[in-house]
Design a protein around this motif. Structure first.
Motif, PDB file in Angstrom:
ATOM      1  N   UNK A  75       0.870  -1.173   0.000  1.00 32.34           N
ATOM      2  CA  UNK A  75       0.000   0.000   0.000  1.00 32.34           C
ATOM      3  C   UNK A  75       0.907   1.223   0.000  1.00 32.34           C
ATOM      4  N   UNK A  76       0.979   1.960  -1.122  1.00 28.94           N
ATOM      5  CA  UNK A  76       1.884   3.109  -1.195  1.00 28.94           C
ATOM      6  C   UNK A  76       1.257   4.356  -0.577  1.00 28.94           C
ATOM      7  N   UNK A  77       2.039   5.052   0.231  1.00 26.44           N
ATOM      8  CA  UNK A  77       1.544   6.268   0.865  1.00 26.44           C
ATOM      9  C   UNK A  77       1.683   7.496  -0.035  1.00 26.44           C
ATOM     10  N   UNK A  78       2.600   7.463  -0.974  1.00 27.44           N
ATOM     11  CA  UNK A  78       2.895   8.675  -1.739  1.00 27.44           C
ATOM     12  C   UNK A  78       3.045   8.427  -3.239  1.00 27.44           C
ATOM     13  N   UNK A  79       2.210   7.576  -3.796  1.00 32.60           N
ATOM     14  CA  UNK A  79       2.284   7.315  -5.234  1.00 32.60           C
ATOM     15  C   UNK A  79       1.800   8.551  -6.000  1.00 32.60           C
ATOM     16  N   UNK A  80       2.585   8.991  -6.972  1.00 30.90           N
ATOM     17  CA  UNK A  80       2.262  10.161  -7.772  1.00 30.90           C
ATOM     18  C   UNK A  80       1.002   9.889  -8.599  1.00 30.90           C
ATOM     19  N   UNK A  81       0.157  10.907  -8.714  1.00 30.17           N
ATOM     20  CA  UNK A  81      -1.127  10.770  -9.414  1.00 30.17           C
ATOM     21  C   UNK A  81      -0.990  10.192 -10.827  1.00 30.17           C
ATOM     22  N   UNK A  82       0.017  10.607 -11.559  1.00 30.46           N
ATOM     23  CA  UNK A  82       0.136  10.145 -12.947  1.00 30.46           C
ATOM     24  C   UNK A  82       0.457   8.652 -13.044  1.00 30.46           C
ATOM     25  N   UNK A  83       0.886   8.031 -11.934  1.00 28.68           N
ATOM     26  CA  UNK A  83       1.156   6.595 -11.922  1.00 28.68           C
ATOM     27  C   UNK A  83      -0.035   5.786 -11.403  1.00 28.68           C
ATOM     28  N   UNK A  84      -1.106   6.453 -11.014  1.00 30.82           N
ATOM     29  CA  UNK A  84      -2.276   5.759 -10.475  1.00 30.82           C
ATOM     30  C   UNK A  84      -3.196   5.289 -11.604  1.00 30.82           C
ATOM     31  N   UNK A  85      -2.644   4.484 -12.488  1.00 33.03           N
ATOM     32  CA  UNK A  85      -3.388   3.891 -13.596  1.00 33.03           C
ATOM     33  C   UNK A  85      -3.378   2.381 -13.421  1.00 33.03           C
ATOM     34  N   UNK A  86      -4.555   1.764 -13.438  1.00 31.91           N
ATOM     35  CA  UNK A  86      -4.643   0.321 -13.219  1.00 31.91           C
ATOM     36  C   UNK A  86      -3.845  -0.436 -14.277  1.00 31.91           C
ATOM     37  N   UNK A  87      -2.948  -1.297 -13.829  1.00 27.25           N
ATOM     38  CA  UNK A  87      -2.132  -2.111 -14.723  1.00 27.25           C
ATOM     39  C   UNK A  87      -0.798  -1.493 -15.100  1.00 27.25           C
ATOM     40  N   UNK A  88      -0.538  -0.256 -14.691  1.00 28.27           N
ATOM     41  CA  UNK A  88       0.727   0.393 -15.034  1.00 28.27           C
ATOM     42  C   UNK A  88       1.876  -0.276 -14.283  1.00 28.27           C
ATOM     43  N   UNK A  89       2.952  -0.585 -14.992  1.00 29.87           N
ATOM     44  CA  UNK A  89       4.130  -1.180 -14.365  1.00 29.87           C
ATOM     45  C   UNK A  89       5.105  -0.068 -14.000  1.00 29.87           C
ATOM     46  N   UNK A  90       5.610  -0.161 -12.762  1.00 28.25           N
ATOM     47  CA  UNK A  90       6.570   0.834 -12.274  1.00 28.25           C
ATOM     48  C   UNK A  90       7.719   0.129 -11.584  1.00 28.25           C
ATOM     49  N   UNK A  91       8.846   0.820 -11.510  1.00 35.53           N
ATOM     50  CA  UNK A  91       9.949   0.320 -10.681  1.00 35.53           C
ATOM     51  C   UNK A  91      10.179   1.362  -9.595  1.00 35.53           C
ATOM     52  N   UNK A  92      10.576   0.881  -8.412  1.00 36.91           N
ATOM     53  CA  UNK A  92      10.669   1.767  -7.264  1.00 36.91           C
ATOM     54  C   UNK A  92      11.485   1.117  -6.153  1.00 36.91           C
TER      55      UNK A  92
END
Length: 120
Positions: A75-92
């Motif tokens: 559960x991310x506390x500070x995910x940037x709005x532009x990454x809040x897309x269902x199915x988007x792959x991110x590295x972090x």
């Protein structure tokens, strides 16, 4: 009387010059160095998939990620709005947090994201 005074001053001067040697414990020094090396390790870069739920259903945003071959839900506390897309792959990378989960949220870990980047 002078003799006692001179003797007392001599004892104080010579007593201050004697240094006590402290024994060196090499095992303890090695342990300290190992702890510092652990602190210097780079944080693990994790690849995950963003999952956005409908309003009112548990966690608003989750990340499905794998570490050591096992899936966990973050559960991310500070995910940037532009990454809040269902199915988007991110590295972090992330730092675990003691923040509470929202009601009905089934995440394994609460974390503060760092170095977040999309995977295209």
């Amino acid at each position: 009387m002078r003799f006692i005074l001179i003797f007392a001053i001599s004892v104080i001067i010579f007593a201050c010059n004697i240094a006590k040697e402290t024994p060196v414990n090499p095992e303890k020094e090695v342990e300290i160095v190992e702890v510092k090396v652990e602190e210097l390790k780079k944080p693990e870069i994790i690849i995950g998939k963003v999952r956005v739920s409908k309003e009112g259903e548990g966690c608003p945003v989750l990340i499905e990620a794998y570490r050591n071959g096992e899936m966990f839900i973050l559960y991310p506390l500070n995910l940037i709005e532009r990454y809040k897309l269902d199915g988007m792959k991110i590295k972090f990378t992330y730092t675990p947090s003691k923040a509470p989960l929202p009601a009905n949220c089934q995440a394994d870990v609460v974390g503060v994201l760092e170095n977040t980047m999309p995977l295209y």
